[in-house]
Design a protein around this motif. Structure first.
Motif, PDB file in Angstrom:
ATOM      1  N   ASP A  91     -55.316  32.978  -8.653  1.00 51.54           N
ATOM      2  CA  ASP A  91     -54.488  31.779  -8.503  1.00 51.54           C
ATOM      3  C   ASP A  91     -55.140  30.638  -9.276  1.00 51.54           C
ATOM      4  O   ASP A  91     -55.694  29.707  -8.694  1.00 51.54           O
ATOM      5  N   PRO A  92     -55.113  30.699 -10.605  1.00 52.52           N
ATOM      6  CA  PRO A  92     -55.820  29.699 -11.405  1.00 52.52           C
ATOM      7  C   PRO A  92     -55.272  28.286 -11.243  1.00 52.52           C
ATOM      8  O   PRO A  92     -56.025  27.322 -11.344  1.00 52.52           O
ATOM      9  N   LEU A  93     -53.974  28.132 -10.977  1.00 46.67           N
ATOM     10  CA  LEU A  93     -53.424  26.790 -10.822  1.00 46.67           C
ATOM     11  C   LEU A  93     -53.982  26.091  -9.590  1.00 46.67           C
ATOM     12  O   LEU A  93     -54.214  24.882  -9.606  1.00 46.67           O
ATOM     13  N   GLU A  94     -54.190  26.827  -8.527  1.00 47.14           N
ATOM     14  CA  GLU A  94     -54.774  26.233  -7.314  1.00 47.14           C
ATOM     15  C   GLU A  94     -56.139  25.642  -7.627  1.00 47.14           C
ATOM     16  O   GLU A  94     -56.431  24.495  -7.300  1.00 47.14           O
ATOM     17  N   MET A  95     -56.983  26.436  -8.275  1.00 44.73           N
ATOM     18  CA  MET A  95     -58.321  25.960  -8.608  1.00 44.73           C
ATOM     19  C   MET A  95     -58.274  24.806  -9.611  1.00 44.73           C
ATOM     20  O   MET A  95     -58.992  23.819  -9.478  1.00 44.73           O
ATOM     21  N   LEU A  96     -57.421  24.919 -10.602  1.00 44.98           N
ATOM     22  CA  LEU A  96     -57.327  23.870 -11.608  1.00 44.98           C
ATOM     23  C   LEU A  96     -56.945  22.533 -10.989  1.00 44.98           C
ATOM     24  O   LEU A  96     -57.623  21.518 -11.196  1.00 44.98           O
ATOM     25  N   TRP A  97     -55.846  22.507 -10.229  1.00 44.63           N
ATOM     26  CA  TRP A  97     -55.409  21.247  -9.611  1.00 44.63           C
ATOM     27  C   TRP A  97     -56.440  20.724  -8.615  1.00 44.63           C
ATOM     28  O   TRP A  97     -56.734  19.534  -8.592  1.00 44.63           O
ATOM     29  N   LYS A  98     -56.981  21.608  -7.792  1.00 46.62           N
ATOM     30  CA  LYS A  98     -57.901  21.163  -6.750  1.00 46.62           C
ATOM     31  C   LYS A  98     -59.248  20.729  -7.313  1.00 46.62           C
ATOM     32  O   LYS A  98     -59.664  19.602  -7.131  1.00 46.62           O
ATOM     33  N   LYS A  99     -59.914  21.631  -8.008  1.00 52.46           N
ATOM     34  CA  LYS A  99     -61.287  21.359  -8.441  1.00 52.46           C
ATOM     35  C   LYS A  99     -61.393  20.584  -9.744  1.00 52.46           C
ATOM     36  O   LYS A  99     -62.301  19.770  -9.909  1.00 52.46           O
ATOM     37  N   CYS A 100     -60.511  20.847 -10.681  1.00 50.98           N
ATOM     38  CA  CYS A 100     -60.637  20.229 -12.001  1.00 50.98           C
ATOM     39  C   CYS A 100     -59.865  18.919 -12.131  1.00 50.98           C
ATOM     40  O   CYS A 100     -60.071  18.191 -13.091  1.00 50.98           O
ATOM     41  N   VAL A 101     -58.976  18.647 -11.204  1.00 50.63           N
ATOM     42  CA  VAL A 101     -58.217  17.397 -11.278  1.00 50.63           C
ATOM     43  C   VAL A 101     -58.527  16.521 -10.067  1.00 50.63           C
ATOM     44  O   VAL A 101     -59.223  15.515 -10.177  1.00 50.63           O
ATOM     45  N   PHE A 102     -58.048  16.899  -8.899  1.00 44.55           N
ATOM     46  CA  PHE A 102     -58.108  15.998  -7.758  1.00 44.55           C
ATOM     47  C   PHE A 102     -59.505  15.792  -7.193  1.00 44.55           C
ATOM     48  O   PHE A 102     -59.877  14.659  -6.870  1.00 44.55           O
ATOM     49  N   ASP A 103     -60.312  16.830  -7.041  1.00 42.63           N
ATOM     50  CA  ASP A 103     -61.681  16.642  -6.550  1.00 42.63           C
ATOM     51  C   ASP A 103     -62.440  15.648  -7.422  1.00 42.63           C
ATOM     52  O   ASP A 103     -63.138  14.777  -6.913  1.00 42.63           O
ATOM     53  N   LEU A 104     -62.312  15.789  -8.720  1.00 43.61           N
ATOM     54  CA  LEU A 104     -63.052  14.913  -9.636  1.00 43.61           C
ATOM     55  C   LEU A 104     -62.534  13.483  -9.632  1.00 43.61           C
ATOM     56  O   LEU A 104     -63.248  12.559 -10.027  1.00 43.61           O
ATOM     57  N   CYS A 105     -61.301  13.305  -9.177  1.00 48.86           N
ATOM     58  CA  CYS A 105     -60.714  11.956  -9.123  1.00 48.86           C
ATOM     59  C   CYS A 105     -60.891  11.318  -7.752  1.00 48.86           C
ATOM     60  O   CYS A 105     -60.445  10.191  -7.530  1.00 48.86           O
ATOM     61  N   GLY A 106     -61.521  12.033  -6.813  1.00 46.87           N
ATOM     62  CA  GLY A 106     -61.790  11.479  -5.502  1.00 46.87           C
ATOM     63  C   GLY A 106     -60.765  11.815  -4.433  1.00 46.87           C
ATOM     64  O   GLY A 106     -60.834  11.298  -3.327  1.00 46.87           O
ATOM     65  N   VAL A 107     -59.809  12.683  -4.733  1.00 48.43           N
ATOM     66  CA  VAL A 107     -58.787  13.079  -3.758  1.00 48.43           C
ATOM     67  C   VAL A 107     -59.209  14.424  -3.185  1.00 48.43           C
ATOM     68  O   VAL A 107     -59.125  15.441  -3.870  1.00 48.43           O
ATOM     69  N   LYS A 108     -59.664  14.422  -1.942  1.00 46.10           N
ATOM     70  CA  LYS A 108     -60.250  15.638  -1.367  1.00 46.10           C
ATOM     71  C   LYS A 108     -59.251  16.525  -0.658  1.00 46.10           C
ATOM     72  O   LYS A 108     -59.474  17.721  -0.518  1.00 46.10           O
TER      73      LYS A 108
END
Length: 103
Positions: free
Chosen positions: A62-79
Motif C-alpha cells: 500500500d505505497p500510497l498510505e505510506m507516501l501520504w502519511k510518512k512522506c507528506v503529513f508527518d513531515l508537515c506536522g500532521v500526525k
C-alpha cells in the motif's frame, strides 16, 4: 505517472512547500527531518483506483498510505491521518459512484 497523478504531484509541490508546510532547521540543507508547520490536527485523503484491493496489496503493498502519511503529513506536522480508497472506478456503476459521493 498519469495526468491525474501529475496534477496531484504538482499541487502537493506548490502547496506543501518549505516555509509554508515545513522548514528545515538552521544549518540543515535538506538532509535532516524538517519541522512541521501545519496547524491541522488531522488530514483526510480520498483516493480512487482502478486496481482491485487484493491485487494492489499483493502486487504493491500500500505505497500510497505510506507516501501520504510518512512522506507528506508527518513531515508537515500532521500526525493523525486517514485515507479512504474508492475502487474500482473504471467499471463502477452510477449507483456505486452516488454511494461513494454520499460518504
Amino acid at each position: 505517472m498519469g495526468p491525474a497523478a501529475a496534477i496531484v504531484k504538482g499541487w502537493v509541490d506548490r502547496v506543501l512547500r518549505p516555509g509554508v508546510a515545513y522548514r528545515f532547521l538552521e544549518g540543515d540543507s535538506g538532509e535532516g527531518i524538517p519541522a512541521g508547520l501545519l496547524k491541522a490536527k488531522c488530514a483526510v485523503v480520498l483516493n480512487t483506483s482502478n486496481t482491485p484491493e487484493k491485487r494492489e496489496i499483493e502486487a504493491f503493498g500500500d505505497p500510497l498510505e505510506m507516501l501520504w502519511k510518512k512522506c507528506v503529513f508527518d513531515l508537515c506536522g500532521v500526525k493523525k491521518f486517514h485515507r479512504k480508497m474508492f475502487r474500482v472506478i473504471v467499471d463502477s456503476t452510477m449507483e456505486q459512484r452516488q454511494k461513494w459521493l454520499g460518504k
